[in-house]
Design a protein around this motif. Structure first.
Motif, PDB file in Angstrom:
ATOM      1  N   PRO A 264    -124.101 -23.128 -14.407  1.00 36.63           N
ATOM      2  CA  PRO A 264    -124.621 -24.356 -13.790  1.00 36.63           C
ATOM      3  C   PRO A 264    -124.272 -25.626 -14.557  1.00 36.63           C
ATOM      4  N   VAL A 265    -123.740 -25.468 -15.776  1.00 35.77           N
ATOM      5  CA  VAL A 265    -123.385 -26.634 -16.584  1.00 35.77           C
ATOM      6  C   VAL A 265    -121.931 -27.043 -16.344  1.00 35.77           C
ATOM      7  N   ALA A 266    -121.032 -26.096 -16.452  1.00 30.39           N
ATOM      8  CA  ALA A 266    -119.604 -26.394 -16.304  1.00 30.39           C
ATOM      9  C   ALA A 266    -118.920 -25.294 -15.507  1.00 30.39           C
ATOM     10  N   PRO A 267    -119.221 -25.185 -14.202  1.00 26.59           N
ATOM     11  CA  PRO A 267    -118.564 -24.147 -13.389  1.00 26.59           C
ATOM     12  C   PRO A 267    -117.043 -24.286 -13.430  1.00 26.59           C
ATOM     13  N   ALA A 268    -116.363 -23.142 -13.310  1.00 27.17           N
ATOM     14  CA  ALA A 268    -114.910 -23.112 -13.513  1.00 27.17           C
ATOM     15  C   ALA A 268    -114.151 -24.000 -12.546  1.00 27.17           C
ATOM     16  N   TYR A 269    -114.704 -24.290 -11.367  1.00 28.56           N
ATOM     17  CA  TYR A 269    -113.971 -25.099 -10.392  1.00 28.56           C
ATOM     18  C   TYR A 269    -113.827 -26.552 -10.815  1.00 28.56           C
ATOM     19  N   LEU A 270    -114.556 -26.999 -11.833  1.00 25.77           N
ATOM     20  CA  LEU A 270    -114.444 -28.394 -12.272  1.00 25.77           C
ATOM     21  C   LEU A 270    -113.036 -28.727 -12.740  1.00 25.77           C
ATOM     22  N   GLN A 271    -112.308 -27.717 -13.218  1.00 26.76           N
ATOM     23  CA  GLN A 271    -110.935 -27.963 -13.672  1.00 26.76           C
ATOM     24  C   GLN A 271    -110.019 -28.346 -12.514  1.00 26.76           C
ATOM     25  N   LEU A 272    -110.457 -28.115 -11.273  1.00 30.26           N
ATOM     26  CA  LEU A 272    -109.653 -28.460 -10.103  1.00 30.26           C
ATOM     27  C   LEU A 272    -109.899 -29.891  -9.634  1.00 30.26           C
ATOM     28  N   LEU A 273    -110.997 -30.489 -10.075  1.00 31.15           N
ATOM     29  CA  LEU A 273    -111.417 -31.804  -9.591  1.00 31.15           C
ATOM     30  C   LEU A 273    -110.993 -32.900 -10.568  1.00 31.15           C
ATOM     31  N   PRO A 274    -111.089 -34.151 -10.162  1.00 29.04           N
ATOM     32  CA  PRO A 274    -110.715 -35.247 -11.062  1.00 29.04           C
ATOM     33  C   PRO A 274    -111.524 -35.205 -12.361  1.00 29.04           C
ATOM     34  N   PRO A 275    -110.963 -35.640 -13.476  1.00 28.63           N
ATOM     35  CA  PRO A 275    -111.685 -35.655 -14.749  1.00 28.63           C
ATOM     36  C   PRO A 275    -113.007 -36.408 -14.630  1.00 28.63           C
ATOM     37  N   GLY A 276    -114.029 -35.850 -15.274  1.00 29.66           N
ATOM     38  CA  GLY A 276    -115.344 -36.475 -15.239  1.00 29.66           C
ATOM     39  C   GLY A 276    -116.206 -36.050 -14.069  1.00 29.66           C
ATOM     40  N   SER A 277    -115.702 -35.190 -13.192  1.00 28.14           N
ATOM     41  CA  SER A 277    -116.488 -34.726 -12.046  1.00 28.14           C
ATOM     42  C   SER A 277    -117.658 -33.877 -12.512  1.00 28.14           C
ATOM     43  N   GLN A 278    -118.731 -33.896 -11.720  1.00 27.25           N
ATOM     44  CA  GLN A 278    -119.928 -33.126 -11.995  1.00 27.25           C
ATOM     45  C   GLN A 278    -120.022 -31.954 -11.021  1.00 27.25           C
ATOM     46  N   PRO A 279    -120.800 -30.910 -11.369  1.00 33.53           N
ATOM     47  CA  PRO A 279    -120.989 -29.792 -10.438  1.00 33.53           C
ATOM     48  C   PRO A 279    -121.509 -30.276  -9.087  1.00 33.53           C
ATOM     49  N   LEU A 280    -121.047 -29.649  -8.021  1.00 30.94           N
ATOM     50  CA  LEU A 280    -121.411 -30.051  -6.668  1.00 30.94           C
ATOM     51  C   LEU A 280    -122.120 -28.922  -5.944  1.00 30.94           C
ATOM     52  N   LEU A 281    -123.039 -29.290  -5.055  1.00 31.21           N
ATOM     53  CA  LEU A 281    -123.780 -28.317  -4.257  1.00 31.21           C
ATOM     54  C   LEU A 281    -123.284 -28.249  -2.827  1.00 31.21           C
ATOM     55  N   ASP A 282    -122.787 -29.359  -2.306  1.00 30.64           N
ATOM     56  CA  ASP A 282    -122.368 -29.432  -0.909  1.00 30.64           C
ATOM     57  C   ASP A 282    -120.914 -29.017  -0.779  1.00 30.64           C
ATOM     58  N   VAL A 283    -120.659 -27.966  -0.003  1.00 31.35           N
ATOM     59  CA  VAL A 283    -119.296 -27.447   0.103  1.00 31.35           C
ATOM     60  C   VAL A 283    -118.373 -28.426   0.811  1.00 31.35           C
ATOM     61  N   HIS A 284    -118.885 -29.206   1.762  1.00 38.50           N
ATOM     62  CA  HIS A 284    -118.039 -30.162   2.482  1.00 38.50           C
ATOM     63  C   HIS A 284    -117.590 -31.284   1.536  1.00 38.50           C
ATOM     64  N   GLU A 285    -118.505 -31.750   0.702  1.00 37.36           N
ATOM     65  CA  GLU A 285    -118.142 -32.768  -0.285  1.00 37.36           C
ATOM     66  C   GLU A 285    -117.121 -32.204  -1.275  1.00 37.36           C
ATOM     67  N   PHE A 286    -117.343 -30.955  -1.715  1.00 39.59           N
ATOM     68  CA  PHE A 286    -116.427 -30.330  -2.669  1.00 39.59           C
ATOM     69  C   PHE A 286    -115.031 -30.170  -2.065  1.00 39.59           C
ATOM     70  N   LEU A 287    -114.954 -29.643  -0.826  1.00 34.77           N
ATOM     71  CA  LEU A 287    -113.654 -29.392  -0.213  1.00 34.77           C
ATOM     72  C   LEU A 287    -112.920 -30.696   0.088  1.00 34.77           C
ATOM     73  N   ALA A 288    -113.656 -31.739   0.464  1.00 31.97           N
ATOM     74  CA  ALA A 288    -113.029 -33.037   0.706  1.00 31.97           C
ATOM     75  C   ALA A 288    -112.416 -33.578  -0.584  1.00 31.97           C
ATOM     76  N   LEU A 289    -113.162 -33.465  -1.677  1.00 31.02           N
ATOM     77  CA  LEU A 289    -112.664 -33.936  -2.975  1.00 31.02           C
ATOM     78  C   LEU A 289    -111.458 -33.105  -3.417  1.00 31.02           C
ATOM     79  N   LEU A 290    -111.536 -31.800  -3.198  1.00 34.40           N
ATOM     80  CA  LEU A 290    -110.435 -30.918  -3.584  1.00 34.40           C
ATOM     81  C   LEU A 290    -109.190 -31.209  -2.746  1.00 34.40           C
TER      82      LEU A 290
END
Length: 422
Positions: A264-290
């Motif tokens: 819950p602190v640093a899930p592995a998918y953060l490496q796919l997102l822009p630097p400084g991104s925080q963990p996300l709960l909403d899949v639509h927001e995550f997929l849009a960002l990705l």
């Protein structure tokens, strides 16, 4: 650090049980008559979900017939002695893809399994690690050497689709047979490649060890309600169910949830997102960002979330699972988070709460106790499903009722014919 991770909405599980699976399931009792060792493969990421409970009754009967476990109701005057010296009846549960689960949970899980299922040996392996294959090969050789009166040891490999049965046998053959050994079995990333029982493969020359590969067998019905829905999504994520039966965004939603639980602190998918991104709960927001990050855009600059979902799942299967396996046993910030407890997970099946007050004594023994609690809950849920009839679909129930009706009709017809002859 995520403090509340909501469970996603999941689709109704599909049914995928081709005829070759049913055929193998019917012939399994006969195959066990000439089997000495059953290697049951499961996926380490789904150590409980990848159990095929339809095998359990057949395997228990096999062990009773060999005298390894006593019959539940021995006949009067019948013998309850153990197996003869020439009898071989071993069940080894092999958890594949060891490198895709955190190492801190492997030993506690093995000890928990030994405590809960003392009649099974457990073994963790990664097909990429030669030492694991050598150790499993040596285990089979040792079993054969314990029975020098036997001319050969016969091994049957069973399990759900896509847990790595054919790949394992190719690796064991390569280790156990001196010299160049060509690939004996076809393998695939898609489930259902093996449709019939293989010919015998020689795994060792001295002592002689042979093995059979078998078709992967799915559960005929994954279950009702949330448990059935979650079981289906888990199996789809590891490519254990035929592609196309699930929408990828539903799988991505559950995958995001599980990766958040694992860390819950640093899930592995953060490496796919822009630097400084925080963990996300909403899949639509995550997929849009990705999608934006991967330049997967439709006309007008709209993020193509469907393509991003496909890419996300593929990434997890090929790379992300390995990254997730580095998740710590406890978040380092737990003591200073101000939280009373946090949710922890190991693989996709085991999940429990850890109180902040427990952090100081959270070692292997504590983790084993948590895992044993998960296994108990799993067994209790399985028994509840059996009592409620949740393991049988409405279609299966209709077929069973028709078969019973046909049997009763045939019995009445035979009775009338017998009365006329009398």
């Amino acid at each position: 650090m995520l403090t509340h991770i909501p469970f996603p909405a999941l689709p109704v599980p599909p049914s995928w049980f081709p005829g070759h699976m049913l055929q193998f399931q019917r012939t399994l009792p006969t195959l066990l008559n000439k089997t000495d060792v059953v290697l049951e493969l499961r996926d380490a990421r789904l150590p409980l979900t990848s159990i095929n409970r339809n095998f359990e009754g057949v395997l228990q009967k096999w062990r009773r017939e060999r005298g390894v476990i006593p019959s539940p109701s021995p006949s009067p005057g019948g013998s309850t002695a153990g197996p003869s010296s020439s009898s071989v009846c071993e069940r080894v549960v092999v958890f594949s893809k060891r490198d895709l689960v955190p190492e801190w949970g492997v030993r506690p899980f093995q000890r928990a399994m030994e405590a809960k299922y003392p009649d099974q040996r457990t073994f963790f392996a990664s097909w990429n690690h030669t030492r694991d294959i050598k150790a499993l090969n040596q285990l089979l050789v040792n079993i054969a050497k314990q029975h020098p009166d036997r001319l050969e040891l016969n091994v049957l490999v069973v399990g759900m689709p896509n847990v790595g049965k054919s790949t394992l046998l190719n690796a064991l053959r390569n280790i156990g047979i001196a010299g160049p050994t060509p690939k004996a079995l076809r393998t695939s990333a898609h489930p259902g490649m093996t449709r019939v029982l293989s010919t015998r493969l020689k795994l060792s020359v001295d002592p002689l060890v042979y093995a059979y590969d078998s078709p992967g067998v799915m559960l005929p019905f994954l279950g009702n309600g949330i448990r059935g829905a979650e079981r289906g999504v888990k199996l789809a994520l590891i490519a254990g169910i035929k592609e196309g039966l699930y929408e990828t965004e539903a799988l991505a939603s559950y995958l995001l949830y599980r990766m958040n639980v694992l860390d819950p602190v640093a899930p592995a998918y953060l490496q796919l997102l822009p630097p400084g991104s925080q963990p996300l709960l909403d899949v639509h927001e995550f997929l849009a960002l990705l999608a934006k990050r991967l330049c997967m855009l439709k006309r007008g600059g709209i993020p193509d979330t469907s393509r991003a979902a496909v890419w996300f799942i593929k990434w997890w299967r090929e790379e992300g699972g390995l990254a997730s396996a580095s998740a710590p046993a406890l978040p380092t910030s737990l003591a200073t988070s101000g939280l009373e407890s946090c949710r922890r997970g190991w693989g996709f099946d085991l999940e429990w709460d850890v109180a902040t007050s427990e952090a100081g004594r959270y070692g292997e023994a504590a983790i084993q106790a948590k895992i044993e609690g998960c296994i108990d809950a799993f067994e209790a849920a399985a028994l509840e499903d059996e009592r409620d009839g949740s393991t049988i679909s409405s279609t299966q129930e209709k077929k069973r009722m028709k078969e019973q009706q046909r049997t009763r009709q045939q019995a009445r017809t035979r009775a009338r014919l017998a009365a006329r002859r009398g």
